[in-house]
Design an enzyme around this catalytic site. Structure first.
Site, PDB file in Angstrom:
ATOM      1  N   HIS A 198       2.764  -8.153  -1.929  1.00  0.00           N
ATOM      2  CA  HIS A 198       1.352  -7.843  -2.145  1.00  0.00           C
ATOM      3  C   HIS A 198       0.633  -9.188  -2.334  1.00  0.00           C
ATOM      4  O   HIS A 198       1.279 -10.228  -2.482  1.00  0.00           O
ATOM      5  CB  HIS A 198       1.213  -6.978  -3.401  1.00  0.00           C
ATOM      6  CG  HIS A 198       1.530  -5.526  -3.177  1.00  0.00           C
ATOM      7  ND1 HIS A 198       1.196  -4.540  -4.067  1.00  0.00           N
ATOM      8  CD2 HIS A 198       2.134  -4.892  -2.153  1.00  0.00           C
ATOM      9  CE1 HIS A 198       1.590  -3.362  -3.604  1.00  0.00           C
ATOM     10  NE2 HIS A 198       2.169  -3.547  -2.448  1.00  0.00           N
ATOM     11  N   ASN A 225      -1.662 -10.364   1.118  1.00  0.00           N
ATOM     12  CA  ASN A 225      -0.668  -9.316   1.392  1.00  0.00           C
ATOM     13  C   ASN A 225       0.048  -9.604   2.714  1.00  0.00           C
ATOM     14  O   ASN A 225      -0.589  -9.886   3.718  1.00  0.00           O
ATOM     15  CB  ASN A 225      -1.401  -7.966   1.456  1.00  0.00           C
ATOM     16  CG  ASN A 225      -0.443  -6.788   1.585  1.00  0.00           C
ATOM     17  OD1 ASN A 225       0.344  -6.709   2.528  1.00  0.00           O
ATOM     18  ND2 ASN A 225      -0.514  -5.868   0.638  1.00  0.00           N
ATOM     19  N   SER A 243      -7.973  -4.174  -7.329  1.00  0.00           N
ATOM     20  CA  SER A 243      -7.271  -3.838  -8.571  1.00  0.00           C
ATOM     21  C   SER A 243      -5.748  -3.854  -8.343  1.00  0.00           C
ATOM     22  O   SER A 243      -5.250  -3.190  -7.444  1.00  0.00           O
ATOM     23  CB  SER A 243      -7.739  -2.444  -8.997  1.00  0.00           C
ATOM     24  OG  SER A 243      -7.089  -2.026 -10.172  1.00  0.00           O
ATOM     25  N   CYS A 302      -1.798  -3.231  -8.306  1.00  0.00           N
ATOM     26  CA  CYS A 302      -0.894  -2.071  -8.455  1.00  0.00           C
ATOM     27  C   CYS A 302      -0.007  -2.282  -9.682  1.00  0.00           C
ATOM     28  O   CYS A 302      -0.077  -3.321 -10.340  1.00  0.00           O
ATOM     29  CB  CYS A 302      -0.029  -1.919  -7.204  1.00  0.00           C
ATOM     30  SG  CYS A 302       1.349  -3.089  -7.152  1.00  0.00           S
ATOM     31  N   ASP A 357       1.424   1.068   1.897  1.00  0.00           N
ATOM     32  CA  ASP A 357       1.384  -0.040   0.937  1.00  0.00           C
ATOM     33  C   ASP A 357       1.207   0.428  -0.500  1.00  0.00           C
ATOM     34  O   ASP A 357       1.680  -0.213  -1.427  1.00  0.00           O
ATOM     35  CB  ASP A 357       0.247  -1.006   1.300  1.00  0.00           C
ATOM     36  CG  ASP A 357       0.436  -2.378   0.663  1.00  0.00           C
ATOM     37  OD1 ASP A 357       1.472  -3.000   0.962  1.00  0.00           O
ATOM     38  OD2 ASP A 357      -0.413  -2.813  -0.120  1.00  0.00           O
TER      39      ASP A 357
END
Lengths: 150, 150
Positions: free
Chosen positions: B55, B44, B82, B84, B147
């Site tokens: 990301h 990121n 996980s 987005c 974020d």
């Protein structure tokens, strides 16, 4: 279409045209705040930057700087073409409530996903957008197929 | 977990750690071909590059160069967290058949969307990934909330 949508699609189209002139895939996007400010604009950079992810919408967000969702949730995202799954997912992440597209005949991305999350989607069916894509795809079918993961 | 998944998650974790050392959000990713080649890796870059879209997974793809889906459809995407909705959408666009994550307690993205498209998702529940995120969020809650679009 309302004035702002006309302005938004005009900017997105100019971005697409600029991409075409650079030898790139002619898809453009812009982000306009509800107060009328143009927050960002950009075009597909696959060819120009050898990039897998700089689709028009992602380029537009990159050019916008580091915006919080408190701002993007008051914006409309304009794109000359129906956003792919990645770009659809970015609109959802940034809580964008409204997406206006130039066309979805050349390609249809994650429209069902936008609908599922109550994002308003408007297709203004702008022939200029489709004509430009038709021209590019005829000239470079292999680049276009690469961009949509074929 | 099989050797390759152990290797993939190790690289993703090292990327997350590198991001943390740079003062950034400690999420890392890598892309490994079924033949064992590490095709790409990244972390990121929101803080480091003032970027909304970099990301870990998008950074990883950017660092991989311009790959066609004929290659990415033979890869596993590893991420310490996980993905987005944007990163989920990119995995679908690139036809990635398998996603391995370090954890989904800190955040859960578009896992339902991966399942809907028959993408295999494996959560290896790696405590190192969660511990690093816990530490960062305690230190910089505002950056983390930004974020994930809060």
């Amino acid at each position: 279409m309302p004035f702002d949508d006309k302005k938004g699609m005009q900017i997105a189209y100019e971005e697409a045209l600029e991409g075409y002139k650079q030898g790139g895939i002619p898809i453009g996007a812009c982000l306009i705040h509800e107060d009328g400010r143009v927050v960002g604009r950009g075009h597909n950079m696959r060819v120009q930057k050898d990039s897998m992810t700089l689709h028009a919408e992602i380029s537009c967000f990159e050019n916008s700087g580091r915006l919080p969702a408190s701002l993007t949730k008051k914006c409309t995202l304009y794109s000359t073409l129906s956003p792919c799954t990645m770009c659809t997912g970015s609109a959802l992440l940034f809580k964008i409530p409204r997406v206006v597209i130039g066309e979805n005949e050349t390609y249809m991305g994650g429209e069902d996903w936008l609908a599922k999350h109550d994002v308003e989607l408007i297709n203004v069916k702008d022939n200029r957008c489709k004509d430009l894509m038709d021209k590019f795809i005829k000239e470079h079918p292999e680049i276009w197929n690469e961009d949509i993961g074929e």
